[in-house]
Design an enzyme around this catalytic site. Sequence first.
Site, PDB file in Angstrom:
ATOM      1  N   ASN A 318       0.839  -1.200   0.000  1.00  0.00           N
ATOM      2  CA  ASN A 318       0.000   0.000   0.000  1.00  0.00           C
ATOM      3  C   ASN A 318       0.877   1.254   0.000  1.00  0.00           C
ATOM      4  O   ASN A 318       0.789   2.111   0.890  1.00  0.00           O
ATOM      5  CB  ASN A 318      -0.947  -0.010   1.204  1.00  0.00           C
ATOM      6  CG  ASN A 318      -2.221   0.766   0.937  1.00  0.00           C
ATOM      7  OD1 ASN A 318      -2.336   1.453  -0.076  1.00  0.00           O
ATOM      8  ND2 ASN A 318      -3.173   0.675   1.841  1.00  0.00           N
ATOM      9  N   HIS A 349      -8.397   3.405   8.445  1.00  0.00           N
ATOM     10  CA  HIS A 349      -8.949   2.139   7.984  1.00  0.00           C
ATOM     11  C   HIS A 349     -10.344   1.896   8.535  1.00  0.00           C
ATOM     12  O   HIS A 349     -11.167   1.252   7.876  1.00  0.00           O
ATOM     13  CB  HIS A 349      -8.030   0.977   8.384  1.00  0.00           C
ATOM     14  CG  HIS A 349      -6.873   0.781   7.451  1.00  0.00           C
ATOM     15  ND1 HIS A 349      -5.658   1.395   7.637  1.00  0.00           N
ATOM     16  CD2 HIS A 349      -6.750   0.047   6.311  1.00  0.00           C
ATOM     17  CE1 HIS A 349      -4.831   1.042   6.665  1.00  0.00           C
ATOM     18  NE2 HIS A 349      -5.464   0.230   5.849  1.00  0.00           N
TER      19      HIS A 349
END
Length: 463
Positions: A318, A349
């Site tokens: 990521n 998140h």
Amino acid sequence: QINFVACQLFALLAAFWFRIYLGPSHASSAVRHAFATLFGIYFAIFCFGWYSIHLFVLVMMNYGIMNMASIPNIHRYSFVVAMGYLTLCHISRIYIFHYGILTTDFSGPLMIITQKITTLACQLHDGIGRQAEELTAEQNRLAVKTRPSLLEYLSYLLNFMSIIAGPCSNYKDYIAFIEGRHVHMKLLEVNWKQKGYDRLPDPSPTAAVMYKLCITLVSLVLFLTLTKNFPMAYIIDNEFLDKTPFLSRLGYLYVVTQAAKPKYYFAWTLADAVNNAAGYGFSGVDERGTFRWDLLSNLNIWNIETATSFKMYIENWNIQTAAWLKRVCYDRAPWYPTALTFVLSALWHGIYPGYYFTFLTGILITLAARAIRNNCRHYFLSSVPLKIAYDVVTWVVTQLAVCYTVAPFVMLAVEPTIKFYKSMYFHMHILSILVLLVLPIRPQALSIRKPQNQTMQNSVESK
């Protein structure tokens, strides 16, 4: 999932068309902005229905902040509003829908838009509200000197290439792409006359797109075969725990973690290919003279699977989110930058407890791994056999540490997470704490976070 794949495949075709028929030589910047925005809005509505209103509300709220807030506070207000709205949406998923994933789960695009909003706000603050000598070299390069127009703002946040799966890119890079300067700027960094060229070459992304589509296809096959057959939930099955010895459970943990990766490889590589197909993502020329199209790449699979340190693994997984965390948090945090960055990552998140178990464990293991590397690595560099042995051991430990850390990220809830860590005897937590108690912690180099002028001044003084 079907809507996601359909939209991304259609976006891929639209991206090729966009590059060929609406390239900078065929259409004005305004037309390119408008097309990218309208198609992005259409994709959002197609995928998420009326839930897409959340994306548009957040975008327009922050456009108002960008135009009305004072420059010294623009990054703070934008950050609080964007992260606050995103968190409220995350809360609705866990408390209203009881850990369920909505059929039309709009949180992914909202997370990407939050990254872009806060990135632009920080870069505007750097460009207008701070002096050049106060900035690092990277901050100076990415600083935005003027507020964008509404069309530019909407295009950056809602363009069809990144609205579904990202990745986040820097505002100046995106504007340079729309205006046709993106590739030219990178090519000017190379002396082409020395290489025998009379004029600048014209790199084509076709080969890069085809290569990434092959990776996407392989990832899809692995997802359909491995992921379904090796569920993460099996590692806390009572029968499995009773009959399987500890070392075998560690091995199976590695297998199920590997089986969970292909869906991320698929989504991120396809998103990268969409941007490349539109002509966006050129990053320059490597030492072998090969054109690189990895400016927006979100992962480096080879470096992930061969990582010999926790830091190396994180930096190649990521990638654009890691860059965002560094630019909006780590480089600006007045204290405890590592801990604050992990906390922000968890909050971004969502609010599932598993995320916080993962990122808090990550802080502990990161600090322990750094202490071991700083205190022990130099003893193994004196000979090739020692270095190979060190790399093998650190690869095994790194891969198992990552598996141990990310398991709660997949499990989400508290009860399965505690059950998992009990079955693992909390061994990584205990070892990390022992390492931090025994090994001295050397101060981390801060040169990367120093302002540009301070770094130069220190260099001159040292000479």
